[in-house]
Design a protein around this motif. Structure first.
Motif, PDB file in Angstrom:
ATOM      1  N   LEU A 196      -9.068  61.645  18.981  1.00 14.17           N
ATOM      2  CA  LEU A 196      -9.106  60.232  19.375  1.00 14.17           C
ATOM      3  C   LEU A 196      -7.744  59.568  19.245  1.00 14.17           C
ATOM      4  O   LEU A 196      -7.456  58.601  19.955  1.00 14.17           O
ATOM      5  CB  LEU A 196     -10.136  59.478  18.518  1.00 14.17           C
ATOM      6  N   GLU A 197      -6.920  60.084  18.314  1.00 17.43           N
ATOM      7  CA  GLU A 197      -5.602  59.470  18.158  1.00 17.43           C
ATOM      8  C   GLU A 197      -4.776  59.565  19.436  1.00 17.43           C
ATOM      9  O   GLU A 197      -3.924  58.711  19.693  1.00 17.43           O
ATOM     10  CB  GLU A 197      -4.846  60.108  16.985  1.00 17.43           C
ATOM     11  N   THR A 198      -5.038  60.576  20.257  1.00 17.78           N
ATOM     12  CA  THR A 198      -4.301  60.705  21.518  1.00 17.78           C
ATOM     13  C   THR A 198      -4.649  59.566  22.459  1.00 17.78           C
ATOM     14  O   THR A 198      -3.759  58.895  23.002  1.00 17.78           O
ATOM     15  CB  THR A 198      -4.632  62.055  22.195  1.00 17.78           C
ATOM     16  N   THR A 199      -5.934  59.329  22.652  1.00 13.61           N
ATOM     17  CA  THR A 199      -6.353  58.245  23.546  1.00 13.61           C
ATOM     18  C   THR A 199      -5.962  56.891  22.980  1.00 13.61           C
ATOM     19  O   THR A 199      -5.505  56.005  23.715  1.00 13.61           O
ATOM     20  CB  THR A 199      -7.873  58.315  23.774  1.00 13.61           C
ATOM     21  N   TRP A 200      -6.118  56.717  21.656  1.00 15.07           N
ATOM     22  CA  TRP A 200      -5.735  55.435  21.064  1.00 15.07           C
ATOM     23  C   TRP A 200      -4.228  55.191  21.152  1.00 15.07           C
ATOM     24  O   TRP A 200      -3.787  54.050  21.343  1.00 15.07           O
ATOM     25  CB  TRP A 200      -6.194  55.368  19.605  1.00 15.07           C
TER      26      TRP A 200
ATOM     27  N   VAL B 174      -2.298  56.131  23.580  1.00 12.78           N
ATOM     28  CA  VAL B 174      -2.082  55.689  24.964  1.00 12.78           C
ATOM     29  C   VAL B 174      -2.483  54.223  25.126  1.00 12.78           C
ATOM     30  O   VAL B 174      -1.731  53.403  25.663  1.00 12.78           O
ATOM     31  CB  VAL B 174      -2.882  56.578  25.934  1.00 12.78           C
ATOM     32  N   LEU B 175      -3.661  53.895  24.642  1.00 12.85           N
ATOM     33  CA  LEU B 175      -4.158  52.520  24.795  1.00 12.85           C
ATOM     34  C   LEU B 175      -3.246  51.521  24.092  1.00 12.85           C
ATOM     35  O   LEU B 175      -2.927  50.458  24.643  1.00 12.85           O
ATOM     36  CB  LEU B 175      -5.582  52.417  24.241  1.00 12.85           C
ATOM     37  N   ARG B 176      -2.805  51.857  22.902  1.00 12.30           N
ATOM     38  CA  ARG B 176      -1.969  50.917  22.143  1.00 12.30           C
ATOM     39  C   ARG B 176      -0.578  50.779  22.740  1.00 12.30           C
ATOM     40  O   ARG B 176       0.011  49.694  22.694  1.00 12.30           O
ATOM     41  CB  ARG B 176      -1.908  51.355  20.677  1.00 12.30           C
ATOM     42  N   ARG B 177      -0.045  51.851  23.306  1.00 12.08           N
ATOM     43  CA  ARG B 177       1.260  51.750  23.955  1.00 12.08           C
ATOM     44  C   ARG B 177       1.202  50.810  25.164  1.00 12.08           C
ATOM     45  O   ARG B 177       2.209  50.237  25.551  1.00 12.08           O
ATOM     46  CB  ARG B 177       1.754  53.129  24.389  1.00 12.08           C
ATOM     47  N   PHE B 178       0.014  50.696  25.739  1.00 10.94           N
ATOM     48  CA  PHE B 178      -0.153  49.794  26.871  1.00 10.94           C
ATOM     49  C   PHE B 178      -0.754  48.453  26.451  1.00 10.94           C
ATOM     50  O   PHE B 178      -1.250  47.701  27.293  1.00 10.94           O
ATOM     51  CB  PHE B 178      -1.012  50.452  27.955  1.00 10.94           C
ATOM     52  N   GLY B 179      -0.707  48.153  25.142  1.00 13.61           N
ATOM     53  CA  GLY B 179      -1.011  46.808  24.678  1.00 13.61           C
ATOM     54  C   GLY B 179      -2.430  46.529  24.259  1.00 13.61           C
ATOM     55  O   GLY B 179      -2.769  45.379  23.966  1.00 13.61           O
ATOM     56  N   TYR B 180      -3.291  47.543  24.185  1.00 18.97           N
ATOM     57  CA  TYR B 180      -4.700  47.298  23.870  1.00 18.97           C
ATOM     58  C   TYR B 180      -4.946  47.286  22.369  1.00 18.97           C
ATOM     59  O   TYR B 180      -4.379  48.075  21.615  1.00 18.97           O
ATOM     60  CB  TYR B 180      -5.586  48.361  24.524  1.00 18.97           C
ATOM     61  N   GLY B 181      -5.837  46.380  21.945  1.00 21.16           N
ATOM     62  CA  GLY B 181      -6.283  46.326  20.563  1.00 21.16           C
ATOM     63  C   GLY B 181      -7.594  47.072  20.406  1.00 21.16           C
ATOM     64  O   GLY B 181      -8.091  47.707  21.339  1.00 21.16           O
ATOM     65  N   GLU B 182      -8.186  46.970  19.218  1.00 17.05           N
ATOM     66  CA  GLU B 182      -9.410  47.707  18.942  1.00 17.05           C
ATOM     67  C   GLU B 182     -10.586  47.217  19.778  1.00 17.05           C
ATOM     68  O   GLU B 182     -11.576  47.932  19.953  1.00 17.05           O
ATOM     69  CB  GLU B 182      -9.746  47.625  17.447  1.00 17.05           C
ATOM     70  N   ASP B 183     -10.517  45.986  20.280  1.00 19.30           N
ATOM     71  CA  ASP B 183     -11.575  45.481  21.156  1.00 19.30           C
ATOM     72  C   ASP B 183     -11.344  45.855  22.614  1.00 19.30           C
ATOM     73  O   ASP B 183     -12.075  45.403  23.501  1.00 19.30           O
ATOM     74  CB  ASP B 183     -11.704  43.961  21.015  1.00 19.30           C
ATOM     75  N   LEU B 184     -10.313  46.688  22.852  1.00 18.14           N
ATOM     76  CA  LEU B 184      -9.945  47.149  24.192  1.00 18.14           C
ATOM     77  C   LEU B 184      -9.575  45.982  25.113  1.00 18.14           C
ATOM     78  O   LEU B 184      -9.803  46.023  26.318  1.00 18.14           O
ATOM     79  CB  LEU B 184     -11.057  48.000  24.810  1.00 18.14           C
ATOM     80  N   ARG B 185      -9.011  44.970  24.521  1.00 15.10           N
ATOM     81  CA  ARG B 185      -8.390  43.888  25.273  1.00 15.10           C
ATOM     82  C   ARG B 185      -6.900  43.879  24.958  1.00 15.10           C
ATOM     83  O   ARG B 185      -6.484  44.281  23.872  1.00 15.10           O
ATOM     84  CB  ARG B 185      -9.000  42.533  24.900  1.00 15.10           C
ATOM     85  N   LEU B 186      -6.114  43.421  25.903  1.00 12.32           N
ATOM     86  CA  LEU B 186      -4.681  43.310  25.644  1.00 12.32           C
ATOM     87  C   LEU B 186      -4.455  42.275  24.551  1.00 12.32           C
ATOM     88  O   LEU B 186      -4.999  41.170  24.606  1.00 12.32           O
ATOM     89  CB  LEU B 186      -3.943  42.916  26.926  1.00 12.32           C
ATOM     90  N   THR B 187      -3.654  42.614  23.571  1.00  9.97           N
ATOM     91  CA  THR B 187      -3.455  41.740  22.424  1.00  9.97           C
ATOM     92  C   THR B 187      -2.569  40.549  22.788  1.00  9.97           C
ATOM     93  O   THR B 187      -1.774  40.592  23.738  1.00  9.97           O
ATOM     94  CB  THR B 187      -2.802  42.503  21.264  1.00  9.97           C
ATOM     95  N   GLU B 188      -2.714  39.474  22.010  1.00  9.14           N
ATOM     96  CA  GLU B 188      -1.880  38.290  22.203  1.00  9.14           C
ATOM     97  C   GLU B 188      -0.407  38.635  22.009  1.00  9.14           C
ATOM     98  O   GLU B 188       0.458  38.133  22.735  1.00  9.14           O
ATOM     99  CB  GLU B 188      -2.297  37.189  21.216  1.00  9.14           C
ATOM    100  N   GLU B 189      -0.131  39.482  21.027  1.00 11.68           N
ATOM    101  CA  GLU B 189       1.262  39.861  20.766  1.00 11.68           C
ATOM    102  C   GLU B 189       1.871  40.605  21.947  1.00 11.68           C
ATOM    103  O   GLU B 189       3.069  40.486  22.218  1.00 11.68           O
ATOM    104  CB  GLU B 189       1.344  40.735  19.510  1.00 11.68           C
ATOM    105  N   TYR B 190       1.047  41.366  22.640  1.00  5.58           N
ATOM    106  CA  TYR B 190       1.544  42.121  23.793  1.00  5.58           C
ATOM    107  C   TYR B 190       1.752  41.212  25.000  1.00  5.58           C
ATOM    108  O   TYR B 190       2.762  41.304  25.704  1.00  5.58           O
ATOM    109  CB  TYR B 190       0.549  43.229  24.143  1.00  5.58           C
ATOM    110  N   LEU B 191       0.804  40.318  25.233  1.00  2.00           N
ATOM    111  CA  LEU B 191       0.899  39.430  26.391  1.00  2.00           C
ATOM    112  C   LEU B 191       1.971  38.369  26.205  1.00  2.00           C
ATOM    113  O   LEU B 191       2.648  37.989  27.168  1.00  2.00           O
ATOM    114  CB  LEU B 191      -0.450  38.755  26.644  1.00  2.00           C
ATOM    115  N   TYR B 192       2.122  37.885  24.974  1.00  2.00           N
ATOM    116  CA  TYR B 192       3.030  36.771  24.733  1.00  2.00           C
ATOM    117  C   TYR B 192       4.016  37.116  23.618  1.00  2.00           C
ATOM    118  O   TYR B 192       3.911  36.610  22.495  1.00  2.00           O
ATOM    119  CB  TYR B 192       2.240  35.512  24.365  1.00  2.00           C
ATOM    120  N   PRO B 193       4.980  37.980  23.893  1.00  2.00           N
ATOM    121  CA  PRO B 193       5.969  38.327  22.865  1.00  2.00           C
ATOM    122  C   PRO B 193       6.802  37.101  22.498  1.00  2.00           C
ATOM    123  O   PRO B 193       6.913  36.141  23.264  1.00  2.00           O
ATOM    124  CB  PRO B 193       6.824  39.397  23.553  1.00  2.00           C
TER     125      PRO B 193
END
Length: 637
Positions: free
Chosen positions: A266-270, A272-291
């Motif tokens: 699972l660490e492989t998929t996670w 990938v998801l985190r490098r593209f800005g996703y949090g644990e709720d599988l939504r793009l995080t505020e920190e990623y959208l608004y640096p």
């Protein structure tokens, strides 16, 4: 990602909870340990996941009940320990412990830990173990995995806590339905978006170069040719449509991650998801959208050359028919990795430069983004993330110099300017806006009821113009607010030269609001009609001369005579001191109150307010040239 993990060990008396913890710390078996060992803190540098880990022991006697419930509620993951030589301790997991957690309202990952494997008689196959565990995992989705260990040997003790960490840091539940053995809908949506962003040439495949770039972005290392062929061979063997023309399809990409999850990676998929800005709720995080992007007082934000380059490349990638414009289907495809067009409420692409079929041109595309960046740079930052701009995303923006410093020099170096346009109802502001985008003149009078916006370019040293109409609710809000009027570099007063009452509205407006600190231009519309004597104490040309301003610029949208009015506005924006009502002395005292971008607002039937933006054109290979113009106009009835 979480920076700490809190693990609690629970289970029946005598299963070896305290001994497992002691064996981890001492790295050897300790035969006699206390009933409940104190909480243990493992520093991040000693753990594979580089997180601080807290390990909590527990008892299960009635005296321990309150402490047990408190610690279970605080835990990030629960390890339920059973003894291999005590079948009853295993049987109580689905009948007592797991229902007990649910009764407490706890919803965290659970790891089953079979201790004392040194006491098992004979060999046990993986298949036999699965037969015991799978029914429990099917009934209780919170159970992540089962680990067998021996605190006495010791064997697999550190693996218990490694899997516990993984269950918290790389959870299964958001990604995978363990009952149906499929990826969850939110996970599929996130991975599909990632696939689209990595498909640089938009051919529906990830070729070798795109897969290598994906690998580099996510794991900081390229794929070896042998590894790449191995991946494609595995996908092709198990997914009929997973590989096409030597490239990985979206179906193959999803299958690959399904296999990773099913095999416990699972660490492989996670990753990938985190490098593209996703949090644990599988939504793009505020920190990623608004640096973090600080904008000092008295400054504004514009696109940088890198920002223009990226938006140009995106435009060209989605222009499938290569006609130099994006139709609605191409726009929908472009924004498919985002929540949708950021200008949905502005009737985009009708707001900007379009070709004969109504498709938005590159010129209009860049103009719209320039306007968005000026008025709301956070929206631009978020959409750069949605569209796949590489980190650091703030490199796509640049902050202007303080306007006060530029005013002292008497010349602005900004690329975008703001101006307000005011005028009575029926003065011709909307027709002027329509002319900017090549719409045919209409004699039909249509009162402005809600906000509209249009963008167009004219051939004035490579400049573009942008107009937006506002509804009546903006009139008092805009002109009563000094914060908003101080943003303007130019104010344009429009009156109907054939209407005897049109100019008096402007005169009354100037008396009602404090606007004289803003550089000013007067425009007389409908010059093709007979000139009317204005019902005012002095005529417009005399009025302007008394203010030390140029006489009104006469234009006729109907006949196409606009007298280079936008060039005049731009000149004032760049060198504003010559257009301050009252002359140069007042200009110097007003310098601190002016802002270096133009926004024009038109209030029809009252005040009209619009925005006129000037910004330099960026061209790829030669860099900056000329200027962009944007004009916003609105009206009240």
């Amino acid at each position: 990602m979480r920076r700490d993990v809190r693990i609690i060990l629970v289970g029946d008396e005598g299963v070896g909870k305290s001994t497992i913890i002691t064996s981890l710390i001492k790295e050897s078996f300790v035969p006699h340990v206390q009933h409940v060992v104190p909480e243990v803190t493992i520093p991040p540098e000693t753990t594979p996941e580089n997180v601080t880990t807290y390990i909590v022991d527990s008892g299960c006697t009635p005296q321990d009940r309150q402490h047990l419930e408190t610690e279970i509620r605080k835990a990030h993951v629960i390890c339920v320990v059973y003894a291999i030589d005590n079948p009853n301790s295993f049987d109580r997991i689905p009948t007592y412990w797991l229902p007990y957690f649910r009764q407490l309202g706890v919803n965290v990952p659970v790891i089953l830990v079979g201790n004392k494997i040194d006491l098992r008689g004979g060999e046990v196959t993986n298949e036999a173990l699965e037969e015991e565990i799978i029914p429990i995992m099917n009934e209780f989705k919170e159970v992540e995995t089962c680990v067998e260990c021996s605190a006495k040997l010791p064997l697999n003790v550190s693996e218990v806590f490694y899997f516990a960490q993984k269950a918290v840091l790389h959870p299964t539940a958001p990604l995978y339905d363990s009952r149906d053995h499929v990826l969850k809908r939110e996970c599929i949506a996130a991975l599909r978006r990632i696939f689209k962003l990595c498909d640089i040439n938009k051919d529906g495949l990830l070729d070798a170069n795109e897969l290598n770039e994906f690998q580099r972005k996510c794991f900081d290392t390229p794929l070896q040719a042998q590894e790449l062929e191995g991946i494609k061979a595995m996908v092709q063997e198990h997914s009929a449509n997973g590989v096409r023309d030597g490239g990985l399809t979206e179906e193959g990409f999803l299958f690959l991650h399904t296999i990773f999850i099913q095999r416990g990676r699972l660490e492989t998929t996670w990753t990938v998801l985190r490098r593209f800005g996703y949090g644990e709720d599988l939504r793009l995080t505020e920190e990623y959208l608004y640096p973090k992007f600080d904008v000092p007082h008295d400054c504004s934000v514009e696109l940088s050359p890198l920002g223009y380059q990226f938006l140009t490349d995106i435009f060209e990638s989605f222009d499938k028919d290569q006609d130099g414009a994006l139709n609605q289907e191409e726009l929908n495809d472009l924004f498919s990795t985002s929540p949708g067009s950021p200008w949905a409420n502005q009737k985009f692409p009708d707001t900007t430069v379009a070709n004969d079929t109504g498709a938005v041109t590159l010129q209009g595309w860049l103009a719209q983004w320039s306007m968005t960046t000026l008025l709301d740079h956070k929206t631009t930052l978020a959409y750069l993330a949605y569209l796949g701009y590489p980190s650091p995303r703030t490199s796509a923006l640049q902050v202007t110099r303080p306007r006060k410093a530029e005013r002292r020099k008497g010349k602005s170096t900004r690329n975008v300017f703001l101006c307000y346009v005011c005028g009575a109802a029926g003065s011709g502001k909307t027709s002027l806006l329509h002319a900017f985008v090549g719409r045919k003149f209409s004699d039909t009078y249509e009162p402005t009821k809600k906000m509209n916006s249009v963008v167009n370019s004219v051939d004035i040293d490579g400049s573009e113009k942008y107009l937006v109409e506002f509804g009546s609710k903006y009139e008092a809000e805009t002109l009563k607010s000094s914060k908003k009027t101080d943003l303007a570099d130019v104010i344009v007063y429009v009156y109907d030269s054939s209407d005897t009452n049109s100019f008096s509205y402007i005169s009354n407006l100037r008396q009602q609001y404090s606007l004289d600190h803003i550089p000013t231009l007067f425009v007389a519309t409908k010059s093709d009609l007979d000139l009317a004597q204005q019902r005012h104490e002095v005529q417009p040309d005399v009025y302007c001369r008394k203010l030390g301003l140029a006489v009104p610029v006469a234009v006729s949208v109907k006949t196409g005579q606009i007298a280079d009015v936008f060039h005049a506005i731009c000149s004032i924006a760049i060198k504003p001191n010559s257009a301050i009502p009252g002359g140069a002395d007042r200009a110097l005292s007003s310098a601190a109150r002016l802002r270096s971008y133009i926004k024009i607002c038109t209030l029809v039937g009252g005040l009209g307010v619009g925005v006129f933006l000037l910004y330099r054109t960026w061209t790829r290979p030669g860099g900056w040239r000329g200027g962009w113009w944007t004009w916003l106009v609105g009206g009240w009835r």
